[in-house]
Each structure stands twice: as structure tokens, then as C-alpha cells.
Design an enzyme around this catalytic site. Sequence first.
Site, short mmCIF file in Angstrom:
data_model
loop_
_atom_site.label_atom_id
_atom_site.label_comp_id
_atom_site.label_asym_id
_atom_site.label_seq_id
_atom_site.Cartn_x
_atom_site.Cartn_y
_atom_site.Cartn_z
N GLU A 27 -53.01 16.24 24.39
CA GLU A 27 -52.69 15.20 23.41
C GLU A 27 -51.39 14.53 23.83
O GLU A 27 -50.49 15.18 24.40
CB GLU A 27 -52.53 15.82 22.01
N ASN A 72 -53.87 14.18 16.16
CA ASN A 72 -53.33 13.26 15.15
C ASN A 72 -52.86 11.95 15.80
O ASN A 72 -52.89 10.89 15.18
CB ASN A 72 -52.16 13.92 14.40
N ASN A 172 -60.39 11.94 14.51
CA ASN A 172 -59.76 13.26 14.46
C ASN A 172 -59.33 13.61 13.04
O ASN A 172 -58.64 12.80 12.39
CB ASN A 172 -58.51 13.29 15.36
N GLU A 173 -59.73 14.77 12.56
CA GLU A 173 -59.23 15.35 11.29
C GLU A 173 -59.06 14.33 10.18
O GLU A 173 -58.02 14.32 9.50
CB GLU A 173 -57.92 16.10 11.53
N TYR A 244 -56.40 27.26 13.32
CA TYR A 244 -55.20 27.85 13.93
C TYR A 244 -54.84 29.09 13.14
O TYR A 244 -54.95 29.11 11.91
CB TYR A 244 -54.04 26.85 13.88
N GLU A 292 -60.47 22.36 18.42
CA GLU A 292 -59.06 22.78 18.33
C GLU A 292 -59.05 24.20 17.80
O GLU A 292 -59.51 24.42 16.66
CB GLU A 292 -58.24 21.87 17.40
N GLN A 350 -53.03 23.60 22.80
CA GLN A 350 -53.28 22.56 23.76
C GLN A 350 -53.08 23.14 25.15
O GLN A 350 -52.91 24.35 25.26
CB GLN A 350 -52.34 21.39 23.48
O1 AHR Z 1 -52.91 20.40 18.10
C1 AHR Z 1 -51.92 19.93 17.23
C2 AHR Z 1 -52.47 19.11 16.08
O2 AHR Z 1 -53.22 19.96 15.24
C3 AHR Z 1 -53.44 18.01 16.42
O3 AHR Z 1 -52.82 16.83 16.74
C4 AHR Z 1 -54.22 17.85 15.14
O4 AHR Z 1 -55.52 17.37 15.36
C5 AHR Z 1 -54.17 19.22 14.50
O5 AHR Z 1 -53.80 19.18 13.18
#
Ligand code: AHR
Length: 503
Positions: A27, A72, A172-173, A244, A292, A350
Site C-alpha cells: 500500500e 485505505n 476497499n473496506e 487483524y 488483508e 503488508q
Molecule cells: O493494512 C493497513 C490498513 O488496514 C489498510 O489500509 C486498510 O484497508 C485496513 O484497515
Amino acid sequence: MLRARVALNPASVVAPVSRRTFGSFVEHMGRCVYTGIYEPGHPLADEDGFRTDVLALARELGVTMVRYPGGNFVSGYRWEDGIGPVADRPRRRDLAWRSIETNEVGIDEFAKWAEKADVEIMYAVNLGTRGVQEALDVHEYINHPEGTHLSELRRANGAEKPYGIKLWCLGNELDGPWQTGHKTPEEYGLLAAATARALRSAEPDLELVACGSSSSIMPTFGSWESTLLEHAYDLVDYVSCHAYYEEHDGDLGSFLASAVDMDHFVNSIVATADAVGARLKSKKKINLSFDEWNVWYLSRFQSAPLPKEWEVAPRVIEDQYNVADAVVVGSLLISLLRHSDRVTAACQAQLVNVIAPIMTEPGGPAWRQTIFHPFARTAALAKGDVLRLEIQSPVYATEKYGEAPVIDAVATHDPATGDVVVFAVNRDQERAVEFAVDLTAFGTDLTVAEAWTLTDDDVRAVNTKDDPERVTMQPLTGVALDGGAATLTLPRISWSAIRFTRA
Ligand code: AHR
């Protein structure tokens, strides 16, 4: 000694291992691109400004596919800022990470990097501040062969052949209120469907990923996917999942069981997608793109404000990973592989510096974080078919997920070579576990080709610039094989990989 057991059978197959399971994510965020993959002037930079030490580590990691350019970031990104003469490219505010984007790297540069790294690109379009037309434009630039304004512009910019990107993320999201251009499920479903329809008119066999939930704790988890698929079921191939994990308040037991949540996430979204398919009387199955996933100490990020000043490539979420984090990453890979029938693409988020397996210093070295090791071993060893396992394991009580199995595992069998590989995690915090693996269904001529474990007396040990090899994979001792009966002694808090091969 605790004991667990499993019997493997080559006829009990979940699905082939998808090479796209070993995807990563670059990213335009923090130092992932600038001083991560790209640093002209670095002593190890190549003629295009890419760090060759990072390229070598990306190859060693075994990454097969990279999602780009966000995240993001993409929800405010104008892709055309990143093409043409670098000196003419505008500097812009990136609202997502409150930093300055110089646009020195854009799609043409990233495609060069991807070719050198030998990875497929998964390209995300901006559906936050933009819509159908801009998605069509970037597709024309990237994939249209020649003879149109944007394909000729690409050719004039040096890329004669189209990039042929197959896998496209529709935003994205957009379920998250933090996202620039956040949408309701209804708004997003309509936009995703319209964008997918337009992109398919341009190139029918694209593989399209609609945004699913950005975590399983989102209030719209499940209903978001359901609404979106009511609009786009026949037009998309994948729904994305993002998750996450972190250790909260010293609750190591729950943290080690994070894959229980990942299993739940996958099973819930598969059920949701299949329910929509049933309502629509469709024979098509929607797959999941877990694009992700990782360990991320998100609560630390949330409690520390973004930089006040607008900087280029600030240090953002450069988490330092310990042994326990690596064991969890290994267990998340077990979960992803176990679901290979429906999770056919995944990206660890990432790749460099930003919650990443690879770290760099500007002008300095690059090194492997602890989490590099289980990813690299799994990518190297998981080949052929994923086997369906019924593991008998003791359980332990966790604060967050109730009872969790102490041992979790997945196995692959490569019919071409006969190799059988077992990936196993021991979540017990005190004791080793004796794991009996019955391989008799493969005959009695298997031998142990290699056995590795990631464990340490100090589960908080980390790799640093000055001590980059503090945590590495170690030979797993105590692997016994008698006929087809293997016994593995798995150390406490460990992730292991054992490859059996024909004698
Ligand atoms: O990977 C970090 C961020 O986590 C990304 O930009 C977003 O898509 C997610 O919230």
C-alpha cells in the site's frame, strides 16, 4: 505430557493448494513503498530505484501475488497522478494516513517491480471518491492492448504490452466509517455491481473481488455481504475478508487461538454467500479473498494520533513482532489452507515496514521479522492437495473464544512427488505436546525429509536491525517415524512444519 492425534488420508482432499494463498500487500502507506520497496540512492537500489535486498527477501518469502495500491489509501487515490514523467507528477495529500504522496511510484513502476519480484498483481480501484468511469479508465490504461487514448498513453509511457492484470478489487473496506467515501451496504452493492458490469463489458474474464467486511466485529458483519451479493452475485467472483489480531491486556491464551476467529469468519461468510446463492437459485459459488490478514497491534495505533505534520513516508504502524506473533501468523496460515476450497486468494498485510515481515532502514539494511519465517516455510512447503483432518486434541479455556484446541494443524500431499507436509501449532503455554500422526494410508516407506519449528524460551524475543537473526526457524528434534506412525514432540508455544518424503 499432553497428547494429540490425527490420521492422514490422501483420498480426503479439501482442494488443491491455491498459490494465491501466499499473497501480500503493498500500500502507499508509511514506508511500504518509499524506503521500503523503492529507494533510489540506496547503495543496493537497481537502475529503477528498487531495493534489491528487499526484492531478494520478497522472493525468499515466497510471495506469489501482491495487492496494490491500497488499502485505505486507494479510496482517495487518483491513479493518473502516478503516470508520465515523474517530475510532472503532483504531490497530493493522502487523507487516509495523513501524509504526502509524491506519486514517484505509480502503476508503471509497480508493474516493473512485480515483474522483478515474479508476483501477480491484484489491483484495487478507488470506489471511495470515484466510480465506474475511473475504474474503466484505469482498466483501459492497464489492460487494453492498443489503439485507444489510454492504452496508447501507456505505450507512450514505455509499456508497449498491456499488463494483463486479472484480479481486481472493487474498492476497499467501504463498510468502515473511517473509509473516505464510506457507503451503506445498499449503496456499495449498487456501485460494485455497476462497476463489475462495466469492467466485464471491457474484459469479460476478469476476476472481480467485492469488498466484504473489514472485520468480524463490524456491526454489519454478514448483513453487508448479504446485501452486496443480492446486487452483485452474478457479477463478482470473490468477496473480500479482512482480519487483524493482537494480544489484548496480556491475554496470550486468546491471542494464540486467533485462528478460531478466522475459521469462524470464513465459515460465516461462506454460509452467507451460499445462502444468497440459494435465494437466487444460482449454481455459482462465490469464493473468499482474505486480502488483508496479519497480527497488528491496532489498539496502539488507535491510541496514538497520526502525525501532525504532513510528511512523505512517515513511520506508521511499524510493529515489531515477537515469537508469539509468529506462532499466531503460522496458525492463521493453517486456517487459510484448511479453507482452500473457498479461500482461494489471500494477502498478508503488508509486505515491507508497515505491519510487515520485511523491515528496512533508509540507506541501511533490510531484515526478516519473526513473522517472515512461518510464511516463508508454508509458501515453500505447501504443495499439491490440502488434506481434510480430524484432529483429536486437548482443549483449553480462552477468554475470547471459549474452548480452543491446544493443537491445530493442516497437511498437504503432493501426488507428483509423494511428499506429505504437516503444519502444526502448539498453543499450550507450559507444556510440549506429543502429536501422533498416522501416515499408514501413504504406505510405510515415508521418511522425514525436514522438520522445523519456531519457538523460543522467550516468547517476547524479536528480530532487530542489530540482531536480525535472533529468532529463526530451528530444527525440530524428537520426530519419530515407525512404519507409517509418526510422533512429533511439539514445544510449548510453537509453530512447526514437517515434510515426509518417499524413501
Ligand atoms: O493494512 C493497513 C490498513 O488496514 C489498510 O489500509 C486498510 O484497508 C485496513 O484497515
